[in-house]
Design a protein around this motif. Sequence first.
Motif, PDB file in Angstrom:
ATOM      1  N   GLU A   1     -10.627  -8.077   7.545  1.00  0.00           N
ATOM      2  CA  GLU A   1      -9.462  -8.225   8.508  1.00  0.00           C
ATOM      3  C   GLU A   1      -8.691  -7.379   8.803  1.00  0.00           C
ATOM      4  OE1 GLU A   1      -8.684 -11.347   9.977  1.00  0.00           O
ATOM      5  OE2 GLU A   1     -10.226 -12.283   9.149  1.00  0.00           O
ATOM      6  N   THR A   2      -8.774  -6.782  10.197  1.00  0.00           N
ATOM      7  CA  THR A   2      -8.120  -5.461  10.687  1.00  0.00           C
ATOM      8  C   THR A   2      -7.487  -5.781  11.916  1.00  0.00           C
ATOM      9  OG1 THR A   2      -8.851  -3.258  11.227  1.00  0.00           O
ATOM     10  CG2 THR A   2     -10.419  -4.931  11.771  1.00  0.00           C
ATOM     11  N   SER A   3      -6.560  -4.834  12.350  1.00  0.00           N
ATOM     12  CA  SER A   3      -6.254  -4.781  13.564  1.00  0.00           C
ATOM     13  C   SER A   3      -7.252  -4.352  14.441  1.00  0.00           C
ATOM     14  CB  SER A   3      -4.985  -3.615  13.753  1.00  0.00           C
ATOM     15  OG  SER A   3      -5.494  -2.332  13.472  1.00  0.00           O
TER      16      SER A   3
ATOM     17  N   ASN B   1       2.247   0.896   4.970  1.00  0.00           N
ATOM     18  CA  ASN B   1       1.006   0.823   5.777  1.00  0.00           C
ATOM     19  C   ASN B   1       0.419  -0.639   5.318  1.00  0.00           C
ATOM     20  OD1 ASN B   1       1.416   3.234   7.081  1.00  0.00           O
ATOM     21  ND2 ASN B   1      -0.076   4.299   5.779  1.00  0.00           N
ATOM     22  N   ILE B   2       1.104  -1.521   4.608  1.00  0.00           N
ATOM     23  CA  ILE B   2       0.542  -2.717   4.272  1.00  0.00           C
ATOM     24  C   ILE B   2       1.388  -3.809   4.998  1.00  0.00           C
ATOM     25  CG2 ILE B   2       0.183  -4.346   2.165  1.00  0.00           C
ATOM     26  CD1 ILE B   2      -1.407  -2.003   1.921  1.00  0.00           C
ATOM     27  N   ASN B   3       0.694  -4.581   5.706  1.00  0.00           N
ATOM     28  CA  ASN B   3       1.183  -5.577   6.591  1.00  0.00           C
ATOM     29  C   ASN B   3       1.231  -6.627   5.854  1.00  0.00           C
ATOM     30  OD1 ASN B   3       1.648  -7.747   8.748  1.00  0.00           O
ATOM     31  ND2 ASN B   3       0.136  -6.354  10.008  1.00  0.00           N
ATOM     32  N   VAL B   4       2.518  -7.538   5.967  1.00  0.00           N
ATOM     33  CA  VAL B   4       2.458  -8.784   5.109  1.00  0.00           C
ATOM     34  C   VAL B   4       1.621  -9.803   5.499  1.00  0.00           C
ATOM     35  CG1 VAL B   4       5.055  -8.478   4.735  1.00  0.00           C
ATOM     36  CG2 VAL B   4       4.411 -10.120   6.715  1.00  0.00           C
ATOM     37  N   THR B   5       0.837  -9.953   6.828  1.00  0.00           N
ATOM     38  CA  THR B   5      -0.139 -10.759   6.928  1.00  0.00           C
ATOM     39  C   THR B   5      -1.651 -10.045   6.254  1.00  0.00           C
ATOM     40  OG1 THR B   5      -0.971  -9.291   8.986  1.00  0.00           O
ATOM     41  CG2 THR B   5       0.512 -11.032   9.196  1.00  0.00           C
TER      42      THR B   5
ATOM     43  N   ALA C   1      -3.465   0.435  -5.964  1.00  0.00           N
ATOM     44  CA  ALA C   1      -2.554   0.883  -5.071  1.00  0.00           C
ATOM     45  C   ALA C   1      -1.970  -0.163  -4.220  1.00  0.00           C
ATOM     46  CB  ALA C   1      -3.185   1.636  -4.200  1.00  0.00           C
ATOM     47  N   ILE C   2      -2.972  -1.422  -4.019  1.00  0.00           N
ATOM     48  CA  ILE C   2      -2.404  -2.510  -3.144  1.00  0.00           C
ATOM     49  C   ILE C   2      -1.509  -3.464  -4.000  1.00  0.00           C
ATOM     50  CG2 ILE C   2      -2.949  -4.568  -1.915  1.00  0.00           C
ATOM     51  CD1 ILE C   2      -5.377  -2.830  -0.799  1.00  0.00           C
ATOM     52  N   HIS C   3      -1.781  -3.592  -5.140  1.00  0.00           N
ATOM     53  CA  HIS C   3      -0.981  -4.271  -5.987  1.00  0.00           C
ATOM     54  C   HIS C   3       0.266  -3.657  -6.405  1.00  0.00           C
ATOM     55  CE1 HIS C   3       0.066  -5.858 -10.347  1.00  0.00           C
ATOM     56  NE2 HIS C   3       0.190  -7.023  -9.638  1.00  0.00           N
ATOM     57  N   TRP C   4       0.402  -2.366  -6.330  1.00  0.00           N
ATOM     58  CA  TRP C   4       1.562  -1.767  -6.670  1.00  0.00           C
ATOM     59  C   TRP C   4       2.645  -1.880  -5.563  1.00  0.00           C
ATOM     60  CZ3 TRP C   4       4.684   1.968  -4.643  1.00  0.00           C
ATOM     61  CH2 TRP C   4       5.624   2.551  -5.695  1.00  0.00           C
ATOM     62  N   ASP C   5       1.847  -1.878  -4.209  1.00  0.00           N
ATOM     63  CA  ASP C   5       2.831  -2.098  -3.195  1.00  0.00           C
ATOM     64  C   ASP C   5       3.382  -3.697  -2.987  1.00  0.00           C
ATOM     65  OD1 ASP C   5       2.561   0.290  -1.936  1.00  0.00           O
ATOM     66  OD2 ASP C   5       0.618  -0.107  -1.035  1.00  0.00           O
ATOM     67  N   LEU C   6       2.449  -4.461  -3.557  1.00  0.00           N
ATOM     68  CA  LEU C   6       2.988  -5.829  -3.730  1.00  0.00           C
ATOM     69  C   LEU C   6       4.200  -6.023  -4.539  1.00  0.00           C
ATOM     70  CD1 LEU C   6       2.151  -8.837  -2.914  1.00  0.00           C
ATOM     71  CD2 LEU C   6       1.026  -9.213  -4.924  1.00  0.00           C
TER      72      LEU C   6
ATOM     73  N   SER D   1      -2.772  -6.648  16.919  1.00  0.00           N
ATOM     74  CA  SER D   1      -2.797  -6.831  15.533  1.00  0.00           C
ATOM     75  C   SER D   1      -1.804  -8.384  15.417  1.00  0.00           C
ATOM     76  CB  SER D   1      -1.550  -5.862  14.890  1.00  0.00           C
ATOM     77  OG  SER D   1      -1.518  -5.950  13.392  1.00  0.00           O
ATOM     78  N   HIS D   2      -2.148  -8.843  14.252  1.00  0.00           N
ATOM     79  CA  HIS D   2      -1.405 -10.078  13.644  1.00  0.00           C
ATOM     80  C   HIS D   2      -0.124  -9.798  12.886  1.00  0.00           C
ATOM     81  CE1 HIS D   2      -0.692 -14.060  12.589  1.00  0.00           C
ATOM     82  NE2 HIS D   2      -1.233 -14.128  11.492  1.00  0.00           N
ATOM     83  N   GLY D   3       0.783  -9.266  13.775  1.00  0.00           N
ATOM     84  CA  GLY D   3       2.111  -9.019  13.289  1.00  0.00           C
ATOM     85  C   GLY D   3       2.419  -7.453  12.864  1.00  0.00           C
ATOM     86  N   HIS D   4       3.147  -6.978  13.069  1.00  0.00           N
ATOM     87  CA  HIS D   4       3.583  -5.273  12.512  1.00  0.00           C
ATOM     88  C   HIS D   4       4.639  -5.414  11.431  1.00  0.00           C
ATOM     89  CE1 HIS D   4       1.213  -4.124  15.851  1.00  0.00           C
ATOM     90  NE2 HIS D   4       1.157  -2.982  15.267  1.00  0.00           N
ATOM     91  N   ILE D   5       4.880  -6.473  10.770  1.00  0.00           N
ATOM     92  CA  ILE D   5       5.816  -6.609   9.864  1.00  0.00           C
ATOM     93  C   ILE D   5       5.129  -5.982   8.436  1.00  0.00           C
ATOM     94  CG2 ILE D   5       7.556  -7.833   8.545  1.00  0.00           C
ATOM     95  CD1 ILE D   5       8.219  -7.763  11.406  1.00  0.00           C
ATOM     96  N   ARG D   6       5.955  -4.970   7.767  1.00  0.00           N
ATOM     97  CA  ARG D   6       5.360  -4.154   6.707  1.00  0.00           C
ATOM     98  C   ARG D   6       6.086  -4.658   5.294  1.00  0.00           C
ATOM     99  NH1 ARG D   6       3.414   0.979   9.415  1.00  0.00           N
ATOM    100  NH2 ARG D   6       3.831   0.286  11.581  1.00  0.00           N
ATOM    101  N   ILE D   7       5.528  -4.301   4.502  1.00  0.00           N
ATOM    102  CA  ILE D   7       6.414  -4.384   3.234  1.00  0.00           C
ATOM    103  C   ILE D   7       7.396  -3.437   3.185  1.00  0.00           C
ATOM    104  CG2 ILE D   7       6.192  -3.756   0.695  1.00  0.00           C
ATOM    105  CD1 ILE D   7       3.439  -4.938   0.456  1.00  0.00           C
TER     106      ILE D   7
END
Length: 454
Positions: free
Chosen positions: A146-148, A250-254, A292-297, A178-184
């Motif tokens: 799933e990508t922009s 750089n992590i989108n909530v979608t 890394a992604i889990h850390w951002d979560l 993109s499916h939204g631009h809301i980031r963590i």
Amino acid sequence: MSAYRPETAILELGGDFYDVVEAADFPVTKLRFRNDRWAATVGLDDLSDAQWLRHFARFEALPDNLAEKLALRYHGHQFRVYNPEIGDGRGFLFAQLRDGAGRLMDLGTKGSGQTPYSRFGDGRLTLKGAVRELLATEMLEALGVETSKTFSIVETGEALERNDEPSPTRSAVLVRLSHGHIRIGTFQRLAALDQPDNIRKLTDYCLRQFFADESGDPVRLLDHVAAGTARLAASYIAAGFVHGVLNSDNINVTAESFDYGPWRWTPFWDGHFTAAYFDHGGLYSFGRQPEAIHWDLLQLARALAAIAEADHLNPILESFRNRFQLALRDAILARLGLIPREPGEDLRVLTAIEEALAGQTMTIDRFFFDWRGGRPATVPDEFAELRALIDAYQPVPGARDHPYWSDPEPCSMHIDEVEAIWSAIDRDDDWSPLHAKVAAVRRMGEAMRDGGGR
């Protein structure tokens, strides 16, 4: 084909979430790429080239859409260091639409000029950077990530100076769908500024607009994001992709992959392979991307803790590992064109694949190409155990029916070819290798989808 359905949902958040900005006035607007395949999904494929340039290079507002260009505000951890000095520094949101499935989609820019968050940057994008983003998004889409989508590339006629590539270099402005631009990092900013009411407002917006969820419950939002980011991490691994800069901004909530800089595909299954020359510690290396992604979560959970009980958020964070493992199973078996069996058996196959590929006697692309459908013609000794396990699996109907699977070589996206494609453009203004590569990647994507790929 879908009808044009304009939206202005972002305005319900209000001025605390963005700044009104202006686009740069470019000396040249030369259309280099328009993504009519995705333009058709939002009712914009019938634009003439002249109209396309007015909207996606001069940024004339689309009919009944956002009247102003909005640079979104956010903070974020960059290589684990919190930075409150960021935001949309060379881009803005300038349109929202609904696609044929009713999803809210954003049209955002990259390289469209300075904003209040540009700091010392010029707000511009190199043409090479735009070409690289096109190649990344096309390849990821073909591989089921799933990508922009790279929607538009326009060359802008400016000579840019950059420290990390030969300069002066050509410039461009890119539009991404993109499916939204809301980031963590959007949530982190509100937490840092102690704005719980705005966290509630943003939570409600994200749940309604991205997940069709009217609950307004921050715990449910974290659950949605955890499920999506686990799939994102798994899809990167199955694709052999290294994003390079998995900062929380750089992590989108979608959980849609976006914002491509120093990305690479690793030729071999090498957990230490990095994409960014400045990632000296390997924080975002191939094998550490799930971490890394889990850390951002976790940073999102910390922001949501301003309006939710930590005891309700923690179990979701703890579920990430299991979600990732299941998503990795689904992604790898989909790329192999195999029907999943029992979780325990699938896990043994995944372990055997990782162990066989870790020997680096076969590239990742070659493995998935040869083993598509589960029964390769020849099997190296180090893959014998894997062959015995995979023999028990049934292929997805039509897994190898597409002519692509009879090609002599798999389609790949390694750095030497990327540099050769750019060199032809830079040296001779020859765009034919790029167009040929995009066509080849899309053909591979068709082959993956025809046989039940993601």
